[in-house]
Enzyme design. Structure first.
Site, PDB file in Angstrom:
ATOM      1  N   GLU A   1       0.814  -1.216   0.000  1.00  0.00           N
ATOM      2  CA  GLU A   1       0.000   0.000   0.000  1.00  0.00           C
ATOM      3  C   GLU A   1       0.849   1.268   0.000  1.00  0.00           C
ATOM      4  O   GLU A   1       0.728   2.102   0.888  1.00  0.00           O
ATOM      5  CB  GLU A   1      -0.954  -0.007   1.202  1.00  0.00           C
ATOM      6  CG  GLU A   1      -2.018  -1.084   1.123  1.00  0.00           C
ATOM      7  CD  GLU A   1      -3.035  -0.857   0.009  1.00  0.00           C
ATOM      8  OE1 GLU A   1      -3.143   0.279  -0.497  1.00  0.00           O
ATOM      9  OE2 GLU A   1      -3.720  -1.834  -0.354  1.00  0.00           O
TER      10      GLU A   1
ATOM     11  N   GLU B   1      -4.081 -10.665   0.692  1.00  0.00           N
ATOM     12  CA  GLU B   1      -4.871 -10.527   1.918  1.00  0.00           C
ATOM     13  C   GLU B   1      -6.303 -10.883   1.573  1.00  0.00           C
ATOM     14  O   GLU B   1      -6.821 -10.451   0.544  1.00  0.00           O
ATOM     15  CB  GLU B   1      -4.838  -9.092   2.466  1.00  0.00           C
ATOM     16  CG  GLU B   1      -3.478  -8.675   2.964  1.00  0.00           C
ATOM     17  CD  GLU B   1      -3.430  -7.227   3.483  1.00  0.00           C
ATOM     18  OE1 GLU B   1      -4.467  -6.698   3.947  1.00  0.00           O
ATOM     19  OE2 GLU B   1      -2.343  -6.629   3.387  1.00  0.00           O
TER      20      GLU B   1
END
Ligand code: IPT
Length: 928
Positions: free
Chosen positions: A367, A443
């Site tokens: 991210e 994830e």
């Protein structure tokens, strides 16, 4: 404390001692702060605020033999493994330089500075630095020297930089070893009787390859006239070919978790024992892969993964998530002035960890957006180590990566990707490139609080398509720090340490509670990934070996049969070794079929697979999987419905039918078998789970918990509409509805009794428009405070919900009420036992109550607890739950799924509970 000018050269100073490695916030200096994506200081890159500084000093002895070696050309190096976030270091008063990259090593040459006897190492650690912009991971902000610091001697003439590429050719079974080193050297592998030289591929002949299932390691000796350096290697080949991720030429499924370094007392300062505990817990729960979210882990962790067998996606220490709030403006990933800093992080990650066979993929970070600086990391990495694929999640065009990675997508999207039928990217070239790449769920399954649900459905797609690399649950730990609130020990989360800016309990989203106790979600994930996937019927057993690289010759099996009276039978079961990926079917043994043939009540027949011999990670006899089948009762089993019923008898306020007493004004029970009791009242609400509260990637959807409170599900009132009595039964009609609403549910209850049995047939019908899911459809009884145990014939022993019930099985189970409660860090709905045929609250000698058994005519969910839904929904910490002097017993026909909506999708449509007519017959008996 003021630090004097001569601090680094030993000026007297009022110091206190502190354990190192550690975080100073966990040693009594300052306080931890938890934020998810938010920067804890004003965002003005590259400027960081002045913050706390930790000044460390330590004396260390240099042995005289080292100084002799130095006289002959040896070097002495000071190595730091982790300083958060910016460290300035001195040796005997001379400034060595500075280090950033909190989870990365740094070496300083101190050869010319060390002397005989005491040497003073001094470090100033700054909590904030420009580098903090690159370290915005979802975790506690914790500072200090939190990984080891070592002084190392590098003898002259001995290689100091050895790189081993231990390749395996699956076509021939041969190993090919290429060692490069900063000095030319001889290379030997004594276990293989092989010798050669650095800089050239050495064919080592047949080797046992390294896999997580067979973690075979060899020692490589690199020898120069000055001595020998030993490096452990595992021969294996990772590649992506034809869009498939392969290990040693075979498609390999990564069954993973995301793991931070974490300990509830030590934060990210872990001991070797902590790391060993982690590896053991993962191996024992059938996890075969770890993504080191979101930085390289403690270096010892990778040694253990090599040794015990875990695949690792090694992620660089990079996250700039907070820039998302400013539309990624000024994000370092896209700003050339940060390029060298980012590439330096990648270089240090790869250089530190490239000799580990367990590392099967590099990840550029997490991210941090996309941009030229991230691309430069990928370019450097690909050149430096072409032997491993590159991963980076936000890169949805796969411009920089060899695999396509996503987090928390919806299940339909994943199914389409598994079918290679995803919607096209606007750029045809990018689309074609991405279509050719394998896919990974870096994830998924947000295990926050109670959940996640639907891991099985995702795993099914991962397994069925060879485009899929694997799936990694978010995440391994609840990051709750040990603290106390109002004098009671508690797991602390964001806001518990005086922080003004924090992200609450979003850090408590793991498969393990903070003390590493597995949560029900861990048992669910473990069952799904069990190496031997077992299915039992009434006459045979199917076993599939889901391993990618080895057979099941290490496993043995046995069967057990349990009935609802607690009778148990068991015996061995012979199942021949099953090749990787293959299945066998064997008939159940005759003894088992004989038991099925004799008259019996309902039976649970279970086949267990266990380790025959002790392994590195578990003792002999350790159960790796099991599966249960339900065998219905034989015809002619006990049936008392025909026994004559007793007639109801009215009094002024109540109606009595056998052992049941019903209030004429409310239509509810007031007494049953002598026990005071209230209900059954319709219940449609639950104490919202973290996933019910939503707020994740589907943030624009209204969370179900909000719908529930808008609908008023938590404040239903119950009004008796009608009560009829005849000589056989009492019939009540109760309307349950919230104030200021026109939605309602009417429950019709038909009560009848024999002398020692009470029956209640419940049916409910909704009125009005029910356009949103409800939490549960069921009825609740309130009983006196119960000290006896709860016994049930149903799924157990742990809790389960409709989309998370793989870790439980049918059986006869007994637990105290406290054991039925799952202590989620922030209290919420928990403790349901599914598929229950009957449950029994047992009386204890001391208590003035009669034991009570409730049997249902269909399998239902039962939840028994000492806390009201209101209290569970209100309390912020498990330690704050108070006994209320009442026991609540929920009898649920259905409950809404758990899903992952705290970060990902809502429960799947088939796990979504819409209001609908339901019926249930309950049979109450006293049990002494
Ligand atoms: C995702 C993060 O990568 C991870 O660190 C963690 O914060 C997780 O969310 C939630 O617990 S990012 C999110 C935008 C999906």
């Amino acid at each position: 404390m003021d630090v004097p000018d001569g601090f680094a050269s030993g000026a007297p100073c009022d110091t206190k001692s502190i354990a190192v490695p550690s975080h100073w916030q966990l040693e009594g200096y300052g306080a931890p702060q938890y934020t998810n994506t938010e920067y804890p200081f004003p965002v003005d890159p590259p400027r960081a605020p002045r913050g706390p500084v930790g000044s460390y000093r330590c004396m260390t002895q240099v042995p005289p033999s080292w100084l002799d070696a130095v006289a002959h050309g040896a070097r002495v190096v000071l190595r730091t493994e982790g300083i958060d976030s910016f460290g300035e270091l001195w040796c005997n008063g001379t400034l060595l330089g500075a280090t950033v990259g909190s989870r990365l090593p740094h070496e300083f040459d101190v050869t010319d500075l060390v002397h005989d006897g005491d040497n003073l190492i001094a470090v100033h650690v700054h909590q904030w630095s420009a580098a903090s912009y690159l370290e915005d991971q979802d975790m506690w902000w914790l500072s200090g020297i939190f990984r080891p610091v070592t002084l190392r001697l590098l003898p002259s003439g001995l290689p100091s930089d050895v790189r081993c590429h231990a390749d395996f050719d699956p076509a021939t079974g041969d190993g090919i070893l290429t060692v490069t080193s900063d000095l030319p050297a001889e290379v030997g592998v004594p276990q293989l009787g092989i010798t050669g030289s650095t800089g050239e591929p050495i064919s080592v002949g047949m080797v046992q390859p390294w896999t997580a299932e067979t973690p075979r390691l060899y020692d490589v000796q690199v020898t120069t006239p000055a001595g020998t350096v030993t490096q452990r290697v595992g021969f294996r080949r990772v590649d992506v070919s034809d869009g498939v991720f392969r290990l040693n030429g075979r498609r390999t499924v990564l069954r993973g978790v995301n793991r931070h370094d974490f300990h509830p007392d030590r934060g990210r300062a872990l001991t070797r024992d902590d790391l060993l505990d982690d590896v053991l817990v993962l191996k024992r729960h059938n996890v075969n892969a770890v993504r080191t979210s979101h930085y390289p882990p403690h270096p010892d962790f990778l040694d253990l993964c090599d040794e015990f067998g875990l695949y690792v996606i090694d992620e660089c220490d990079l996250e700039t998530h907070g820039f998302v709030d400013f539309g990624w403006r000024r994000n370092p990933s896209a700003d050339p002035q940060w390029r060298d800093a980012l590439v330096d992080r990648m270089r240090r990650t790869v250089t530190r960890d490239r000799n580990h066979p367990c590392v099967v993929m590099w990840s550029l970070g997490n991210e941090a957006g996309t941009g030229s600086s991230v691309s430069a990391m990928a370019t450097w990495c690909r050149e430096a180590d072409p032997t491993r694929p590159i991963h980076y999640e936000p890169d949805q065009n796969t411009a920089d990566t060899d695999v396509w990675s996503q987090m928390y997508p919806g299940h339909d999207a994943v199914s389409a990707i598994a079918d290679r039928a995803e919607p096209a990217l606007p750029d045809v070239h990018a689309d074609a490139a991405r279509r050719g790449k394998p896919y990974i769920l870096c994830e998924f399954a947000h295990a926050m609080g109670n959940g996640a649900g639907a891991t099985a459905e995702y795993l099914r797609d991962v397994e069925r398509s060879d485009r899929m690399i694997g799936a990694f649950v978010w995440e391994m730990f609840d990051h709750g720090l040990r603290t106390s609130i109002d004098g009671r020990p508690t797991w602390g989360y964001g806001g518990d340490f005086g922080e003004t800016l924090h992200s609450g309990n979003f850090c408590c989203d793991g498969l393990l509670f903070p003390d590493r106790t597995p949560s029900p979600a861990m048992l669910d994930w473990a069952a799904l990934n069990a190496p031997a996937r077992i299915r039992v019927t009434d006459h045979e057993v199917h076993v599939r070996n889901i391993r990618d690289h080895r057979d099941t010759s290490d496993l043995s099996y046995r069967w057990t049969i349990t009935d609802e009276s607690g009778n148990e039978y068991d015996g061995p079961l012979i199942i021949p070794p099953i090749a990787r990926g293959a299945s066998v079917t064997v008939a159940l043994p005759v003894e088992v079929l004989d038991i099925f043939d004799a008259p019996h009540g309902e039976l649970a027949v279970t086949v267990h697979a266990y380790l025959t011999n002790e392994t590195a990670y578990a003792p002999a006899g350790f159960e790796v999987s099991n599966s249960t089948a339900e065998i219905p009762a034989t015809a002619g089993a006990e049936d008392d419905t025909a026994v004559a019923v007793v007639a109801p008898t009215p009094t002024a306020r109540t109606l009595t039918v056998g052992p049941a007493e019903i209030n004429r004004a409310t239509g509810m029970l007031t007494r049953l078998f002598g026990n005071p009791l209230a209900g059954p009242s319709l219940t449609l609400w639950r104490a919202p789970t973290d996933n019910d509260h939503g707020g994740g990637l589907n943030g624009d959807l209204t969370p179900v918990a909000t719908h529930w409170s808008r609908m008023g599900l938590h404040r239903l009132t119950h009004e008796l509409l009608d009560l009829q009595v005849d000589d056989r039964s009492i019939v009540t009609m109760v309307r349950s509805a919230p104030a200021d609403s026109d939605i309602a549910v009417v429950t019709r209850a038909v009560w009848s009794a024999q002398t020692d049995v009470v029956r209640c047939h419940l049916s409910c019908t909704p009125e009005g428009e029910w356009s949103h899911p409800v939490a549960r459809i069921g009825w609740m009884l309130q009983l006196p405070d119960w000290t006896g145990d709860f016994t049930w014939w149903g799924d157990g022993p742990g809790e389960s919900y409709i989309d998370s019930r793989n870790g439980t099985r049918l059986g006869l189970w007994r637990r105290s009420l406290d054991q039925l409660h799952t202590p989620y860090v922030r209290p919420q709905e928990n403790g349901q036992r599914s598929n229950v045929r009957w449950g029994e609250l047992q009386a204890t000698d001391a208590a003035d109550v009669t034991g009570l058994r409730i049997a249902a005519d269909r399998p239902i969910g039962m939840t028994v607890r000492r806390h009201s839904l209101d209290q569970l929904a209100r309390a912020a910490h498990d330690s704050q739950l108070e006994a209320e002097g009442t026991t609540w017993w929920h009898l649920d026909v259905a409950q809404h799924g758990l899903g992952s909506a705290a970060c990902g999708p809502e429960p799947l449509p088939q796990h979504t509970l819409m209001m609908q007519p339901q019926a249930l017959t309950l049979r109450f008996t006293a049990t002494g």
